[in-house]
Design a protein around this motif. Structure first.
Motif, PDB file in Angstrom:
ATOM      1  N   PRO A 148       0.799  -1.219   0.000  1.00 35.94           N
ATOM      2  CA  PRO A 148       0.000   0.000   0.000  1.00 35.94           C
ATOM      3  C   PRO A 148       0.837   1.276   0.000  1.00 35.94           C
ATOM      4  N   ARG A 149       0.268   2.284  -0.596  1.00 34.18           N
ATOM      5  CA  ARG A 149       0.841   3.633  -0.561  1.00 34.18           C
ATOM      6  C   ARG A 149      -0.275   4.583  -0.144  1.00 34.18           C
ATOM      7  N   PHE A 150      -0.056   5.353   0.905  1.00 36.58           N
ATOM      8  CA  PHE A 150      -1.112   6.188   1.469  1.00 36.58           C
ATOM      9  C   PHE A 150      -0.980   7.622   0.970  1.00 36.58           C
ATOM     10  N   TYR A 151      -2.099   8.170   0.539  1.00 41.37           N
ATOM     11  CA  TYR A 151      -2.104   9.516  -0.026  1.00 41.37           C
ATOM     12  C   TYR A 151      -2.688  10.560   0.922  1.00 41.37           C
ATOM     13  N   ALA A 152      -3.793  10.222   1.582  1.00 45.05           N
ATOM     14  CA  ALA A 152      -4.448  11.171   2.484  1.00 45.05           C
ATOM     15  C   ALA A 152      -5.121  10.403   3.610  1.00 45.05           C
ATOM     16  N   TYR A 153      -5.178  11.038   4.782  1.00 43.00           N
ATOM     17  CA  TYR A 153      -5.821  10.420   5.944  1.00 43.00           C
ATOM     18  C   TYR A 153      -6.147  11.555   6.914  1.00 43.00           C
ATOM     19  N   TYR A 154      -7.411  11.646   7.296  1.00 40.99           N
ATOM     20  CA  TYR A 154      -7.818  12.778   8.122  1.00 40.99           C
ATOM     21  C   TYR A 154      -9.173  12.524   8.778  1.00 40.99           C
ATOM     22  N   TYR A 155      -9.362  13.197   9.926  1.00 48.51           N
ATOM     23  CA  TYR A 155     -10.660  13.270  10.579  1.00 48.51           C
ATOM     24  C   TYR A 155     -11.346  14.556  10.119  1.00 48.51           C
ATOM     25  N   LYS A 156     -12.675  14.528  10.050  1.00 47.29           N
ATOM     26  CA  LYS A 156     -13.389  15.736   9.643  1.00 47.29           C
ATOM     27  C   LYS A 156     -14.805  15.729  10.193  1.00 47.29           C
ATOM     28  N   GLN A 157     -15.201  16.854  10.791  1.00 51.43           N
ATOM     29  CA  GLN A 157     -16.576  17.063  11.248  1.00 51.43           C
ATOM     30  C   GLN A 157     -17.315  17.822  10.149  1.00 51.43           C
ATOM     31  N   TRP A 158     -18.478  17.282   9.736  1.00 48.01           N
ATOM     32  CA  TRP A 158     -19.245  17.903   8.661  1.00 48.01           C
ATOM     33  C   TRP A 158     -20.621  18.318   9.175  1.00 48.01           C
ATOM     34  N   LYS A 159     -21.101  19.471   8.695  1.00 51.32           N
ATOM     35  CA  LYS A 159     -22.444  19.936   9.025  1.00 51.32           C
ATOM     36  C   LYS A 159     -22.939  20.863   7.926  1.00 51.32           C
ATOM     37  N   ASP A 160     -24.187  20.630   7.494  1.00 48.21           N
ATOM     38  CA  ASP A 160     -24.807  21.461   6.460  1.00 48.21           C
ATOM     39  C   ASP A 160     -23.837  21.660   5.292  1.00 48.21           C
ATOM     40  N   TYR A 161     -23.509  20.537   4.619  1.00 53.66           N
ATOM     41  CA  TYR A 161     -22.469  20.602   3.582  1.00 53.66           C
ATOM     42  C   TYR A 161     -22.871  19.755   2.380  1.00 53.66           C
TER      43      TYR A 161
ATOM     44  N   GLU B  33     -27.121  17.043   5.612  1.00 51.02           N
ATOM     45  CA  GLU B  33     -28.285  17.921   5.699  1.00 51.02           C
ATOM     46  C   GLU B  33     -28.108  18.956   6.813  1.00 51.02           C
ATOM     47  N   LYS B  34     -28.925  20.020   6.731  1.00 50.86           N
ATOM     48  CA  LYS B  34     -28.837  21.105   7.700  1.00 50.86           C
ATOM     49  C   LYS B  34     -29.132  20.642   9.120  1.00 50.86           C
ATOM     50  N   THR B  35     -30.015  19.665   9.225  1.00 48.22           N
ATOM     51  CA  THR B  35     -30.451  19.215  10.551  1.00 48.22           C
ATOM     52  C   THR B  35     -29.556  18.133  11.138  1.00 48.22           C
ATOM     53  N   THR B  36     -28.548  17.722  10.406  1.00 46.94           N
ATOM     54  CA  THR B  36     -27.675  16.648  10.890  1.00 46.94           C
ATOM     55  C   THR B  36     -26.214  17.065  10.808  1.00 46.94           C
ATOM     56  N   SER B  37     -25.372  16.266  11.412  1.00 47.52           N
ATOM     57  CA  SER B  37     -23.926  16.461  11.315  1.00 47.52           C
ATOM     58  C   SER B  37     -23.281  15.087  11.370  1.00 47.52           C
ATOM     59  N   CYS B  38     -22.035  15.020  11.018  1.00 49.03           N
ATOM     60  CA  CYS B  38     -21.332  13.737  11.094  1.00 49.03           C
ATOM     61  C   CYS B  38     -19.848  13.982  11.301  1.00 49.03           C
ATOM     62  N   ARG B  39     -19.215  12.988  11.849  1.00 48.33           N
ATOM     63  CA  ARG B  39     -17.757  13.003  11.990  1.00 48.33           C
ATOM     64  C   ARG B  39     -17.218  11.763  11.311  1.00 48.33           C
ATOM     65  N   MET B  40     -16.229  11.963  10.450  1.00 45.93           N
ATOM     66  CA  MET B  40     -15.717  10.864   9.635  1.00 45.93           C
ATOM     67  C   MET B  40     -14.210  10.751   9.767  1.00 45.93           C
ATOM     68  N   LEU B  41     -13.738   9.546   9.474  1.00 45.75           N
ATOM     69  CA  LEU B  41     -12.309   9.296   9.303  1.00 45.75           C
ATOM     70  C   LEU B  41     -12.119   8.777   7.886  1.00 45.75           C
ATOM     71  N   ASN B  42     -11.311   9.476   7.113  1.00 44.90           N
ATOM     72  CA  ASN B  42     -11.076   9.119   5.713  1.00 44.90           C
ATOM     73  C   ASN B  42      -9.633   8.691   5.500  1.00 44.90           C
ATOM     74  N   VAL B  43      -9.469   7.650   4.701  1.00 44.38           N
ATOM     75  CA  VAL B  43      -8.133   7.192   4.304  1.00 44.38           C
ATOM     76  C   VAL B  43      -8.157   6.898   2.817  1.00 44.38           C
ATOM     77  N   GLU B  44      -7.189   7.456   2.095  1.00 41.99           N
ATOM     78  CA  GLU B  44      -7.067   7.207   0.659  1.00 41.99           C
ATOM     79  C   GLU B  44      -5.732   6.519   0.405  1.00 41.99           C
ATOM     80  N   PHE B  45      -5.774   5.434  -0.366  1.00 44.88           N
ATOM     81  CA  PHE B  45      -4.553   4.666  -0.591  1.00 44.88           C
ATOM     82  C   PHE B  45      -4.520   4.089  -2.001  1.00 44.88           C
ATOM     83  N   GLY B  46      -3.303   3.821  -2.458  1.00 45.05           N
ATOM     84  CA  GLY B  46      -3.085   3.129  -3.715  1.00 45.05           C
ATOM     85  C   GLY B  46      -2.027   2.067  -3.492  1.00 45.05           C
ATOM     86  N   PHE B  47      -1.231   1.801  -4.522  1.00 47.04           N
ATOM     87  CA  PHE B  47      -0.240   0.732  -4.387  1.00 47.04           C
ATOM     88  C   PHE B  47       1.061   1.117  -5.080  1.00 47.04           C
TER      89      PHE B  47
END
Length: 300
Positions: free
Chosen positions: A17-30, A84-98
């Motif tokens: 594996p080769r990792f390109y991006a990895y991050y936590y992010k809180q999203w709301k009304d987006y 949606e405007k009435t919701t929010s979420c928190r995610m962990l994203n990882v992008e990888f190749g080889f």
């Protein structure tokens, strides 16, 4: 090479594996615009919920991602995130190749050979896959990101080991879900077949069978055909014609009444179906049978 999991060269060469991006992010009304990556992406829902739209094969599908679920997106697949405007979420994203292996860690090809579930996963290409975590994926994903933060994206034994563990966890979840789906499909098919055997003498439509097993008719049609090799209508016709053969062989019921006994309202249509199924008309079939043989055969 791009970052797809489904490249043939991954089975032929030695890649890690080769990792390109990895991050936590809180999203709301987006609302994210459609975009795509050269890499495979994992989007893990830590809390809240969001919608993921995916475009593939000139079609668009939407999935709602909730806490403890994650989506695996193959490379070059257009997608977007909607919160949606009435919701929010928190995610962990990882992008990888080889990238080609330098010999420091097991390659993906070696893992495929040793882990049947990984081979199962990588031999079934998809554009996107949503799975429900069983509290196994997130701890590994979190540890992988922490290690990447500490040591960077250069090929490291620990990051490779964590990726292997992550891939095996995902593959096992996928294989378990597919096995469960097959078992559930088999249950639906059995219930359908039982219903057909018990109601062949009545007018039956696919929607009646679907209501009996509480499934959408279109979905039931696909499940039944995949499991039996026949449509529900074809299966019902076979039951009716086998029953008609038995009645012609073993009873004195008048031929013009047998269509009613097997649920075919039109006598003319019954004759057409029977001729197609057996190669004989009902009259010809009855004349060919020794109808006393079943009565006077040797006692068992």
């Amino acid at each position: 090479m791009n970052g797809s999991l489904f490249q043939q060269m991954l089975e032929k060469g030695d890649y890690v594996p080769r990792f390109y991006a990895y991050y936590y992010k809180q999203w709301k009304d987006y609302q994210m615009p459609y975009h795509q990556h050269d890499s495979t992406e994992i989007m893990y829902m830590i809390s809240g919920e969001c919608r993921i739209d995916v475009k593939a094969n000139d079609m668009e599908k939407s999935v709602t991602l909730k806490k403890g679920e994650f989506i695996l997106l193959d490379a070059e697949v257009p997608h977007r995130l909607i919160v949606e405007k009435t919701t929010s979420c928190r995610m962990l994203n990882v992008e990888f190749g080889f990238m080609e292996s330098a010999g420091k860690a097991p390659s993906l090809r070696q893992i495929m050979r040793e882990e049947e579930e990984v081979m199962f996963l990588l031999n079934r290409p998809f554009t996107s896959l949503v799975l429900v975590d069983q509290e196994e994926v997130y701890p590994v994903l979190r540890s992988l990101v922490l290690e990447l933060d500490r040591r960077g994206t250069d090929g490291r034994t620990m990051t490779h080991a964590l990726f292997i563990q992550l891939l095996v966890c995902i593959a096992r979840l996928y294989e378990e879900r597919e096995r469960s789906d097959v078992q559930l499909s088999e249950l639906y098919i059995k219930r359908c077949v039982d219903f057909l055997h018990q109601n062949y003498d009545r007018p039956i439509q696919v929607k009646d069978v679907a209501a009996e097993v509480n499934l959408h008719p279109g979905y039931l049609h696909r499940v039944f055909r995949r499991g039996t090799g026949r449509t529900i209508t074809e299966y019902l016709t076979r039951i009716r014609m086998e029953k008609a053969k038995m009645l012609l062989e073993r009873t004195d019921i008048p031929i013009h009444e047998i269509s009613d006994y097997v649920g075919v309202g039109s006598r003319q249509y019954f004759h057409l179906l029977f001729k197609k199924f057996t190669g004989s008309t009902p009259v010809e079939y009855r004349l060919q049978q020794d109808r006393n043989a079943w009565k006077y055969g040797e006692p068992k």
